[in-house]
Design an enzyme around this catalytic site. Structure first.
Site, PDB file in Angstrom:
ATOM      1  N   THR A 191       1.672 -28.444 -37.556  1.00 58.01           N
ATOM      2  CA  THR A 191       2.816 -28.874 -36.733  1.00 58.01           C
ATOM      3  C   THR A 191       2.696 -30.350 -36.347  1.00 58.01           C
ATOM      4  OG1 THR A 191       2.911 -26.649 -35.816  1.00 58.01           O
ATOM      5  CG2 THR A 191       4.092 -28.353 -34.612  1.00 58.01           C
ATOM      6  N   VAL A 192       1.546 -30.734 -35.799  1.00 56.37           N
ATOM      7  CA  VAL A 192       1.391 -32.110 -35.314  1.00 56.37           C
ATOM      8  C   VAL A 192       1.102 -33.064 -36.476  1.00 56.37           C
ATOM      9  CG1 VAL A 192       0.150 -33.610 -33.712  1.00 56.37           C
ATOM     10  CG2 VAL A 192       0.512 -31.208 -33.117  1.00 56.37           C
ATOM     11  N   LYS A 220      -7.341 -30.877 -26.954  1.00 50.76           N
ATOM     12  CA  LYS A 220      -7.908 -30.836 -25.586  1.00 50.76           C
ATOM     13  C   LYS A 220      -9.082 -29.907 -25.473  1.00 50.76           C
ATOM     14  CE  LYS A 220      -4.333 -28.340 -26.449  1.00 50.76           C
ATOM     15  NZ  LYS A 220      -2.935 -28.333 -26.758  1.00 50.76           N
ATOM     16  N   GLU A 255      -4.208 -39.430 -25.771  1.00 45.77           N
ATOM     17  CA  GLU A 255      -2.938 -39.266 -25.040  1.00 45.77           C
ATOM     18  C   GLU A 255      -2.257 -37.943 -25.376  1.00 45.77           C
ATOM     19  OE1 GLU A 255      -1.335 -41.714 -22.732  1.00 45.77           O
ATOM     20  OE2 GLU A 255      -0.651 -39.674 -22.366  1.00 45.77           O
ATOM     21  N   VAL A 275      -3.032 -34.244 -23.610  1.00 48.35           N
ATOM     22  CA  VAL A 275      -2.500 -33.791 -22.313  1.00 48.35           C
ATOM     23  C   VAL A 275      -1.032 -34.183 -22.215  1.00 48.35           C
ATOM     24  CG1 VAL A 275      -2.712 -33.872 -19.815  1.00 48.35           C
ATOM     25  CG2 VAL A 275      -4.746 -34.140 -21.237  1.00 48.35           C
ATOM     26  N   ASP A 324      -5.602 -23.366 -21.632  1.00 52.08           N
ATOM     27  CA  ASP A 324      -5.159 -24.648 -22.181  1.00 52.08           C
ATOM     28  C   ASP A 324      -4.876 -25.648 -21.042  1.00 52.08           C
ATOM     29  OD1 ASP A 324      -3.927 -26.238 -24.571  1.00 52.08           O
ATOM     30  OD2 ASP A 324      -2.358 -26.226 -23.043  1.00 52.08           O
ATOM     31  N   LYS A 383      -6.781 -29.270 -19.923  1.00 56.27           N
ATOM     32  CA  LYS A 383      -6.073 -30.529 -19.652  1.00 56.27           C
ATOM     33  C   LYS A 383      -6.398 -31.071 -18.266  1.00 56.27           C
ATOM     34  CE  LYS A 383      -2.391 -29.262 -22.860  1.00 56.27           C
ATOM     35  NZ  LYS A 383      -1.162 -28.476 -23.019  1.00 56.27           N
ATOM     36  N   GLY A 389       5.104 -29.617 -29.288  1.00 54.08           N
ATOM     37  CA  GLY A 389       6.026 -29.786 -30.415  1.00 54.08           C
ATOM     38  C   GLY A 389       5.521 -30.881 -31.334  1.00 54.08           C
TER      39      GLY A 389
HETATM   40  P1  NAP Z   1      -1.529 -26.058 -36.736  1.00 52.86           P
HETATM   41  O1  NAP Z   1      -0.066 -26.171 -36.963  1.00 52.86           O
HETATM   42  O2  NAP Z   1      -2.144 -24.723 -36.717  1.00 52.86           O
HETATM   43  O3  NAP Z   1      -2.255 -26.962 -37.842  1.00 52.86           O
HETATM   44  C1  NAP Z   1      -3.640 -26.956 -38.015  1.00 52.86           C
HETATM   45  C2  NAP Z   1      -3.973 -27.720 -39.276  1.00 52.86           C
HETATM   46  O4  NAP Z   1      -5.385 -27.759 -39.427  1.00 52.86           O
HETATM   47  C3  NAP Z   1      -3.405 -27.091 -40.564  1.00 52.86           C
HETATM   48  O5  NAP Z   1      -2.848 -28.088 -41.375  1.00 52.86           O
HETATM   49  C4  NAP Z   1      -4.643 -26.493 -41.236  1.00 52.86           C
HETATM   50  O6  NAP Z   1      -4.599 -26.519 -42.652  1.00 52.86           O
HETATM   51  C5  NAP Z   1      -5.701 -27.471 -40.772  1.00 52.86           C
HETATM   52  N1  NAP Z   1      -7.040 -26.926 -40.879  1.00 52.86           N
HETATM   53  C6  NAP Z   1      -7.489 -25.731 -40.469  1.00 52.86           C
HETATM   54  N2  NAP Z   1      -8.784 -25.600 -40.784  1.00 52.86           N
HETATM   55  C7  NAP Z   1      -9.140 -26.744 -41.403  1.00 52.86           C
HETATM   56  C8  NAP Z   1     -10.334 -27.218 -41.985  1.00 52.86           C
HETATM   57  N3  NAP Z   1     -11.429 -26.472 -42.001  1.00 52.86           N
HETATM   58  N4  NAP Z   1     -10.336 -28.455 -42.553  1.00 52.86           N
HETATM   59  C9  NAP Z   1      -9.230 -29.216 -42.563  1.00 52.86           C
HETATM   60  N5  NAP Z   1      -8.070 -28.823 -42.019  1.00 52.86           N
HETATM   61  C10 NAP Z   1      -8.028 -27.591 -41.468  1.00 52.86           C
HETATM   62  O7  NAP Z   1      -1.945 -26.760 -35.360  1.00 52.86           O
HETATM   63  P2  NAP Z   1      -1.125 -27.833 -34.531  1.00 52.86           P
HETATM   64  O8  NAP Z   1      -0.132 -27.129 -33.676  1.00 52.86           O
HETATM   65  O9  NAP Z   1      -0.660 -28.941 -35.395  1.00 52.86           O
HETATM   66  O10 NAP Z   1      -2.260 -28.342 -33.520  1.00 52.86           O
HETATM   67  C11 NAP Z   1      -3.267 -29.233 -33.939  1.00 52.86           C
HETATM   68  C12 NAP Z   1      -4.011 -29.729 -32.702  1.00 52.86           C
HETATM   69  O11 NAP Z   1      -3.111 -30.402 -31.835  1.00 52.86           O
HETATM   70  C13 NAP Z   1      -4.660 -28.620 -31.874  1.00 52.86           C
HETATM   71  O12 NAP Z   1      -5.850 -29.113 -31.317  1.00 52.86           O
HETATM   72  C14 NAP Z   1      -3.646 -28.397 -30.761  1.00 52.86           C
HETATM   73  O13 NAP Z   1      -4.221 -27.895 -29.578  1.00 52.86           O
HETATM   74  C15 NAP Z   1      -3.154 -29.803 -30.552  1.00 52.86           C
HETATM   75  N6  NAP Z   1      -1.823 -29.916 -29.965  1.00 52.86           N
HETATM   76  C16 NAP Z   1      -0.798 -29.209 -30.481  1.00 52.86           C
HETATM   77  C17 NAP Z   1       0.465 -29.364 -29.941  1.00 52.86           C
HETATM   78  C18 NAP Z   1       1.643 -28.615 -30.450  1.00 52.86           C
HETATM   79  O14 NAP Z   1       2.705 -28.687 -29.838  1.00 52.86           O
HETATM   80  N7  NAP Z   1       1.531 -27.897 -31.558  1.00 52.86           N
HETATM   81  C19 NAP Z   1       0.662 -30.252 -28.860  1.00 52.86           C
HETATM   82  C20 NAP Z   1      -0.422 -30.969 -28.353  1.00 52.86           C
HETATM   83  C21 NAP Z   1      -1.658 -30.789 -28.916  1.00 52.86           C
HETATM   84  P3  NAP Z   1      -3.492 -25.713 -43.506  1.00 52.86           P
HETATM   85  O15 NAP Z   1      -2.181 -26.362 -43.181  1.00 52.86           O
HETATM   86  O16 NAP Z   1      -3.900 -25.942 -44.918  1.00 52.86           O
HETATM   87  O17 NAP Z   1      -3.565 -24.296 -43.057  1.00 52.86           O
HETATM   88  N1  HSE Z   2       0.029 -25.126 -26.625  1.00 51.42           N
HETATM   89  C1  HSE Z   2       0.169 -26.327 -25.881  1.00 51.42           C
HETATM   90  C2  HSE Z   2       1.298 -26.167 -24.893  1.00 51.42           C
HETATM   91  C3  HSE Z   2       0.443 -27.469 -26.807  1.00 51.42           C
HETATM   92  O1  HSE Z   2       2.090 -25.243 -25.035  1.00 51.42           O
HETATM   93  O2  HSE Z   2       1.384 -26.969 -23.968  1.00 51.42           O
HETATM   94  C4  HSE Z   2       0.463 -28.797 -26.110  1.00 51.42           C
HETATM   95  O3  HSE Z   2      -0.793 -29.148 -25.665  1.00 51.42           O
END
Ligand code: NAP
Ligand code: HSE
Length: 430
Positions: free
Chosen positions: A11-12, A102, A126, A129, A197, A201, A298
């Site tokens: 997603t990110v 985080k 940044e 959180v 979570d 933060k 998001g």
């Molecule tokens: P996600 O959609 O689940 O994506 C995770 C990614 O990591 C996928 O591309 C996955 O690969 C890859 N991955 C998993 N295992 C791996 C490995 N061993 N080596 C290399 N890549 C690997 O997660 P996300 O929502 O983008 O979140 C990523 C981070 O941002 C997390 O720490 C989350 O807490 C943080 N975050 C997320 C949001 C949000 O709104 N989603 C907001 C703030 C912070 P594949 O695609 O090949 O499966």
């Molecule tokens: N899962 C987290 C939330 C993503 O819903 O706030 C952003 O850190």
């Protein structure tokens, strides 16, 4: 030119690639930022961009060590494992490190901060959180001269989204599924719902705002799993809504760190924060109360913050992870949740009989808890024999409320488990 390697293309990660592909060559007053390498679990997975433009690594740690990048971006997730190994490898290889993770920082921020200092590298966080809400930069820069007094935040987008969808009549389960579909929730949404979570933060923000070492284990955590449509409707009839708050405040005995649901008067600043939005009220001795809000989860919102850190590094900005060098952080004592005082809302489902209210109020009296108001409502489910009692107390400690609830339970008059929730004091949310 600043070269970037991105580990994690979910997603990110996809949001970040899209942003850098559109803007990388143009912004930051001529500063060019280019992606040179990417890594994810599955090379053959369909993604909204062509991975063939970049050097591909199956192993994110190898990319952290040997790619030509200046900045390594970790968007995989997880408090240890590959994310931690890659973070260490990047810093040891003299690369700056940017993450939205985080959990990783709340567990390992101290070690990573020291590693970054040894290698004269930056850690950008940044996005970790509040996603698009620029709270880390605000505390690290603009508010840094203040003595921090209190931080009250809505720091989990998934929970806020669920709570406000419930206000619109949706069930908890449907709202959670919608949050997952939008990419807001963690890989394991229990981390969101349980409050963990938000605890990650607030532990990070408290270290930054109070210049203390990280203390995740000191955060008292309660999530939103028991917040139902009935409870949201009941408090709304009395002029309140429910929000999951993350709080860090200086109290006479030290610092209080906690995450729990809270009642807020409808129409107050934090009550008005709806959907995936996050918000934080920062209170400092010179600035007073500063209110910051923005999308807290998001792909695009989070990518915005990650990219901001990358461009900041590209422009040569280097600040220690928690604002001060690790050696200058100093520990403060922590005040246990049991001693924290606030007004409370108590909801009891009881039989409509003579003397029930008297028995409950006698227990409250014996526990030293003063009542502000009491309402009885039998209309909720049309069951004339059972009624809901809504009690609003003056300020009482958690320990006193826990004792009272235990004694009331023993009276044998409750038709279902009591519901108790703190009320945010008005002067905290003017
Ligand atoms: P996600 O959609 O689940 O994506 C995770 C990614 O990591 C996928 O591309 C996955 O690969 C890859 N991955 C998993 N295992 C791996 C490995 N061993 N080596 C290399 N890549 C690997 O997660 P996300 O929502 O983008 O979140 C990523 C981070 O941002 C997390 O720490 C989350 O807490 C943080 N975050 C997320 C949001 C949000 O709104 N989603 C907001 C703030 C912070 P594949 O695609 O090949 O499966
Ligand atoms: N899962 C987290 C939330 C993503 O819903 O706030 C952003 O850190």
């Amino acid at each position: 030119m600043t070269r970037v390697a991105i580990a994690g293309l979910g997603t990110v990660g996809c949001g970040l690639v899209s942003l850098l592909e559109q803007r990388g060559g143009q912004v930051a007053r001529g500063e060019r930022v280019e992606i040179v390498a990417v890594s994810a679990r599955d090379k053959n997975k369909h993604r909204p961009f062509s991975t063939s433009r970049y050097e591909w690594y199956d192993d994110a740690v190898a990319m952290a060590r040997s790619s030509s990048a200046d900045v390594f971006v970790e968007l995989i997730g997880g408090e240890d494992g590959i994310a931690l190994s890659a973070a260490r490898a990047a810093l040891e290889s003299d690369k700056d490190f940017v993450t939205a993770n985080k959990a990783l920082l709340a567990h390992n921020g101290g070690e990573l901060a020291r590693l970054a200092e040894q290698h004269s590298r930056s850690i950008g966080w940044e996005a970790a959180v509040g996603a698009a809400m620029p709270i880390v930069a605000a505390i690290r820069h603009s508010l840094f001269a203040n003595r921090s007094e209190r931080l009250i935040g809505i720091l989990n987008g998934t929970c806020n989204y669920i709570l406000t969808r419930i206000e619109d009549g949706e069930s908890f389960e449907t709202a959670l599924a919608a949050a997952q579909a939008q990419g807001y929730a963690e890989a394991d949404p229990h981390a969101d719902i349980s409050g963990l979570d938000a605890a990650h933060k607030i532990s990070l923000l408290s270290a930054l705002a109070f210049s203390t070492p990280l203390a995740l284990e000191q955060v008292s955590v309660e999530g939103i799993a028991n917040i139902t449509l009935d409870k949201v409707r009941a408090v709304a009839r009395n002029g309140y809504c429910i929000r999951l708050l993350a709080i860090c405040e200086a109290v006479p005995d030290g610092l209080s760190l906690r995450v729990h649901p809270c009642l807020l008067p409808i129409g107050s600043r934090l009550a008005n924060v709806s959907g995936v939005c996050n918000a934080l009220i920062y209170q400092g001795d010179f600035c007073g109360q500063v209110f910051i809000s923005g999308d807290g989860a998001g792909g695009n919102a989070t990518a915005s913050a990650v990219a901001g850190d990358i461009f900041s590094i590209a422009r040569g900005r280097k600040i220690p992870l928690f604002g001060l060098p690790s050696a200058n952080l100093s520990a403060l004592p922590f005040c246990p949740l049991q001693d924290i005082i606030s007004p409370w809302h108590l909801n009891f489902r009881v039989r409509d009989q003579v003397g029930i209210v008297a028995s409950i109020s006698a227990v409250l009296r014996d526990c030293g808890i003063s009542l502000a108001s009491i309402l009885q409502d039998g209309s909720a489910d049309g069951d004339a024999d059972n009624v809901s009692l809504f009690l609003y107390t003056h300020r009482a400690s958690t320990i006193a409320i826990d004792r009272a609830l235990s004694l009331i339970d023993k009276l044998g008059i409750l038709q279902s488990a009591a519901f108790a929730i703190r009320i945010l004091e008005m002067n905290e949310d003017k």
